[in-house]
Design an enzyme around this catalytic site. Structure first.
Site, short mmCIF file in Angstrom:
data_model
loop_
_atom_site.label_atom_id
_atom_site.label_comp_id
_atom_site.label_asym_id
_atom_site.label_seq_id
_atom_site.Cartn_x
_atom_site.Cartn_y
_atom_site.Cartn_z
N ARG A 145 1.02 -1.10 0.33
CA ARG A 145 -0.27 0.08 0.06
C ARG A 145 1.47 0.69 -0.03
NH1 ARG A 145 -1.93 1.06 3.95
NH2 ARG A 145 -1.37 -1.24 5.45
N LYS A 290 -9.01 -2.13 1.16
CA LYS A 290 -8.31 -1.30 2.75
C LYS A 290 -8.88 0.19 2.82
CE LYS A 290 -6.66 -3.74 6.13
NZ LYS A 290 -6.05 -4.72 6.06
N HIS A 309 -10.41 -3.58 12.99
CA HIS A 309 -9.11 -4.02 12.27
C HIS A 309 -8.61 -4.67 12.38
CE1 HIS A 309 -5.25 -3.39 10.35
NE2 HIS A 309 -5.76 -4.79 9.08
N SER A 327 -0.60 -4.65 10.52
CA SER A 327 0.08 -5.35 9.39
C SER A 327 1.70 -6.33 9.86
CB SER A 327 0.30 -4.96 8.10
OG SER A 327 0.69 -5.79 6.35
N LYS A 331 -3.19 -11.15 12.44
CA LYS A 331 -4.22 -11.39 12.53
C LYS A 331 -5.01 -12.81 11.69
CE LYS A 331 -4.94 -7.65 10.72
NZ LYS A 331 -3.92 -7.27 10.53
N THR A 332 -4.39 -12.33 10.62
CA THR A 332 -4.92 -13.84 9.31
C THR A 332 -4.54 -15.05 10.24
OG1 THR A 332 -4.59 -12.62 7.95
CG2 THR A 332 -5.38 -14.92 7.35
N ASP A 346 -9.89 -10.01 9.16
CA ASP A 346 -8.57 -8.30 9.19
C ASP A 346 -9.69 -7.53 9.12
OD1 ASP A 346 -6.74 -7.49 8.35
OD2 ASP A 346 -7.77 -6.69 6.32
N ARG A 411 1.08 -12.15 -1.29
CA ARG A 411 -0.13 -12.94 -0.84
C ARG A 411 -0.70 -13.34 -1.46
NH1 ARG A 411 -2.38 -9.92 3.78
NH2 ARG A 411 -0.23 -7.33 3.99
N1 LIG Z 1 4.54 -16.38 16.85
C1 LIG Z 1 4.31 -15.41 15.44
N2 LIG Z 1 2.33 -15.71 15.76
C2 LIG Z 1 2.26 -15.00 14.84
N3 LIG Z 1 2.48 -15.11 13.20
C3 LIG Z 1 3.76 -15.57 13.60
C4 LIG Z 1 4.40 -15.41 14.50
N4 LIG Z 1 5.76 -16.18 14.36
C5 LIG Z 1 5.80 -15.80 12.79
N5 LIG Z 1 4.69 -15.53 12.51
C6 LIG Z 1 4.32 -15.50 10.57
O1 LIG Z 1 4.18 -13.15 10.50
C7 LIG Z 1 3.51 -13.39 9.94
C8 LIG Z 1 1.73 -12.85 10.36
O2 LIG Z 1 1.19 -12.38 9.50
P1 LIG Z 1 -0.40 -11.70 9.46
O3 LIG Z 1 -1.62 -13.47 10.28
O4 LIG Z 1 -1.09 -12.30 7.95
O5 LIG Z 1 -0.41 -10.90 9.73
P2 LIG Z 1 -1.93 -9.95 9.59
O6 LIG Z 1 -2.59 -10.74 8.95
O7 LIG Z 1 -2.22 -9.64 11.00
O8 LIG Z 1 -1.28 -9.18 8.26
C9 LIG Z 1 2.76 -14.90 9.27
O9 LIG Z 1 3.38 -15.26 8.29
C10 LIG Z 1 3.33 -15.08 9.80
O10 LIG Z 1 3.29 -16.84 10.03
C1 LIG Z 2 -3.61 -5.81 3.39
C2 LIG Z 2 -3.61 -5.22 3.90
O1 LIG Z 2 -3.52 -6.35 5.75
P1 LIG Z 2 -2.84 -7.22 6.26
O2 LIG Z 2 -1.54 -7.14 6.32
O3 LIG Z 2 -3.64 -6.34 7.96
O4 LIG Z 2 -3.43 -8.27 6.30
C3 LIG Z 2 -2.77 -4.71 4.43
O5 LIG Z 2 -2.44 -3.68 5.47
O6 LIG Z 2 -2.14 -3.71 3.36
CA LIG Z 3 -4.23 -5.00 7.73
MN LIG Z 4 -3.79 -10.30 7.51
#
Ligand SMILES: Nc1ncnc2c1ncn2[C@@H]1O[C@H](COP(=O)(O)OP(=O)(O)O)[C@@H](O)[C@H]1O
Ligand SMILES: C=C(OP(=O)(O)O)C(=O)O
Ligand SMILES: [Ca+2]
Ligand SMILES: [Mn+2]
Length: 627
Positions: A145, A290, A309, A327, A331-332, A346, A411
């Site tokens: 972004r 977003k 969020h 980010s 969360k995911t 999200d 992604r």
């Molecule tokens: N202890 C941990 N807890 C959560 N995620 C972790 C951890 N260690 C490594 N990771 C990695 O960090 C990243 C978290 O990303 P994601 O869940 O997509 O974040 P968000 O959805 O908040 O943007 C993933 O690639 C995950 O595998």
């Molecule tokens: C797609 C996004 O969300 P997130 O990284 O929280 O999954 C973003 O922030 O661009």
């Molecule tokens: Ca996000």
């Molecule tokens: Mn996410």
């Protein structure tokens, strides 16, 4: 009999056609997508409905400052047998008007994933089918972004309603400049032979559903939004009518630097009064999802609904947990949990009846993805899923998730039902646990702490994390970031407005707040290492089950956080970060350094009242680090 049988066999084996064209016409049958309308009003004929739909799309694409735009016709220009017949313009253009009005733009309306695959593979460079069946695409020069290029029209209503100035994500632009960019985007889209139009929904709460239209130039963008927004049923599509919000995504085309307010070739422009968003100069698909999230952050609080969020899931007993975080904080990853049903990863709303997901899909980071660590996300990458900016082996088309050659921010966007235990419809009761995720690159925050309501608010308003490289442009390594409400890039009102609503709802429904550090342990980034995902999952399990409420706690220095002395499946020594640091002095210094950053950041909020309750405001101010 025997002779007849032979003849039958012959007839059965031969196709009953006379030409090759006839044979090909047999291959694709028309599905009876339109169902009988049972409403009391006179049903529209199929033709009338099509005409209305075309008029609506034509209105979306009209160039407002010109006599007319091009003629809009439905269907793929490559399919010659559907030659454009219907012209939707009220006045027949004469030769005195511009050339653009003599041209046809074909509309590819709510295509299916299979059709979008074909469009992408045929016409969009960098589109490939990977060995798991997903569609690999490239988002071009931008792979994250561009928050510095996100602008919002300041007019008489938004001037007072929105959060402007220091710390706010809303960079102002005026109505005229918006129209200049809008015209630029619409003209670009109209200059193409075909555009994609998606009519879809946001928000699973039926009373607060928003109709969105996305006009884009790429099959990649159309499939991405097909996956990420809520997909209408054929009946819902027939009754779609006029959208509540429209995105014009002309991301391949830049904005004009001579246009007032423009600072680069990219601009993502939001006009709340017109209910429109224009994208120029970036093809990163995350801008669309977003961008709509920002819109929801404006529309929902007006209705007394809190936009969040956060990820969200639910246990077998109906216990709901929210996962806030910036980010890359998890969360995911953590809301996708094999033992619980996924409500969303999200974007959510918290209203009087409970929670609802805003979206119809998930957008997972896939750097270093493995089946062992994240089986549900791994399995969701299949036919229909958009895989952005990943690298694959040229012959086998096997994805190498460890490869960062294109970007660290690789992604996967897939429909939520690709996760086996997704909760459809994506709604749930009021949350029991509110988990704040921080990826602490300093390695001084405990892996888990139980928060008071005031502490929850303090950390919610602070929105601390170490921004992990990739999602936002120009970030090469983790860096401490504060982002109000764990989503300053998307909020539209002052952070204290959302904070007051959250405090109110948590109090009313007795939710417990937790701070979980998914970041570093045993030292800062560079010397320590990231907390094992398996340990974080154990901590989250203990929060969900309620067992973490029944253990002993001790209070940390400086941040005053209540930390458990034991968590099942997690080595006890890591629960207090000081134990994991070899150099205790370095730990103390780093702790104070981070505390200082928190204090500086919070200074901008000390003048604000949170909600009606003055005592809560005072408590929140006192809930930060003391040193
Ligand atoms: N202890 C941990 N807890 C959560 N995620 C972790 C951890 N260690 C490594 N990771 C990695 O960090 C990243 C978290 O990303 P994601 O869940 O997509 O974040 P968000 O959805 O908040 O943007 C993933 O690639 C995950 O595998
Ligand atoms: C797609 C996004 O969300 P997130 O990284 O929280 O999954 C973003 O922030 O661009
Ligand atoms: Ca996000
Ligand atoms: Mn996410």
């Amino acid at each position: 009999m025997a002779g007849n049988r032979e003849a039958d066999l012959g007839a059965g084996l031969a196709v009953k056609v006379r030409t090759i064209d006839e044979l090909h016409s047999l291959q694709q049958k028309k599905s009876g997508a339109s169902t009988q309308i049972t409403s009391s009003t006179t049903p529209l004929s199929e033709e009338q409905r099509r005409k209305q739909q075309l008029q609506s799309i034509s209105a979306s694409l009209a160039s407002l400052t010109r006599e007319t735009g091009p003629k809009v016709v439905k269907g793929d220009p490559a399919r010659k047998r559907e030659a454009p017949k219907e012209v939707s313009h009220p006045v027949a253009p004469t030769i005195s008007v511009s050339d653009s009005s003599l041209k046809f733009t074909h509309v590819l309306y709510n295509l299916s994933p299979a059709e979008l695959y074909e469009q992408a593979l045929k016409y969009e460079k960098g589109s490939f089918i990977t060995s798991n069946g997903a569609l690999a695409t490239l988002s071009g020069a931008k792979t994250g972004r561009a928050p510095r290029d996100k602008r919002v029209v300041k007019d008489h209503t938004t001037e007072d309603d929105l959060w402007w100035g220091k710390g706010s994500p809303n960079i102002e632009m005026d109505e005229h400049t918006f129209m200049v960019n809008r015209e630029r985007a619409v003209d670009y889209l109209n200059s193409l032979e075909k555009v994609f139009v998606n009519d879809q929904f946001l928000n699973w709460d039926p009373q607060n559903k928003i109709k969105v239209r996305i006009v884009s130039a790429r099959a990649y963008h159309s499939l991405f939004m097909h996956n990420m927004c809520i997909r209408p049923s054929p009946e819902e599509l027939e009754d779609f009518g006029t959208p509540d919000f429209t995105i014009y995504n002309a991301g391949q085309f830049p904005c004009n630097r001579y246009t007032h307010y423009m600072t680069s070739s990219t601009s993502i422009d939001l006009n709340l009064a017109r209910r429109e968003m224009v994208i120029l100069g970036t093809q990163y698909a995350g801008e669309m999802k977003k961008g709509l999230f920002s819109v929801m952050h404006y529309l929902m609080p007006k209705r007394g609904i809190l936009s969040l969020h956060s990820g969200c899931n639910m246990g077998k007993d109906g216990d709901v947990a929210l996962f806030f975080g910036l980010s890359g904080t998890g969360k995911t990853t953590l809301s996708t949990d094999h033992n619980r049903s996924l409500i969303g990863d999200d974007e959510h709303c918290w209203g009087d009846n409970g929670v609802s997901n805003i979206e119809g899909g998930c957008y997972a980071k896939c750097i270093d993805l493995s089946w062992e660590k994240e089986p549900d996300i791994w399995n969701a990458i299949k036919f229909g899923t958009v895989l952005e900016n990943v690298v694959f082996e040229e012959h086998t088309r096997e994805v190498d998730y460890a490869d960062k050659s294109v970007t660290e921010n690789t992604r996967a966007a897939y429909p939520i039902e690709y996760i086996p235990n997704a909760k459809i419809p994506c709604v749930g009761p009021h949350p029991k646990n509110v988990i704040l995720l921080a990826c602490d690159a300093f390695g001084v925050l405990p892996p888990v702490s139980k928060l008071t309501l005031a502490q929850t608010m303090y950390h919610f308003i602070s929105g601390y994390t170490a921004l992990v490289a990739g999602t936002e442009e120009g970030v090469k390594e983790p860096r401490a970031t504060f982002s109000a409400c764990f989503g300053a890039a998307f909020i539209m009102l002052h952070p204290t407005k959302y904070a007051a609503m959250l405090a109110d709802k948590m109090q009313q429904h007795g939710a417990t707040g937790w701070l979980v550090n998914t970041g570093w342990s045993g030292g800062s980034y560079g010397s320590g290492s990231r907390i094992k995902l398996a340990y974080t999952r154990k901590i989250i399990d203990a929060i969900h089950s309620g067992s973490l409420l029944d253990v002993n706690y001790k209070k940390t220095e400086v941040f005053g956080l209540e930390i458990p002395t034991e968590v099942e499946g997690v080595p006890s020594e890591i629960l207090d970060p000081i134990n994991t640091w070899g150099d205790k002095k370095a730990y103390e210094e780093t702790l104070l350094k981070l505390a200082g950053l928190f204090r500086n950041n919070f200074a901008t909020f000390t003048d604000h009242k949170i909600g009606e309750d003055d005592s809560l405001t005072q408590e929140i101010l006192a809930a930060g680090p003391i040193f």
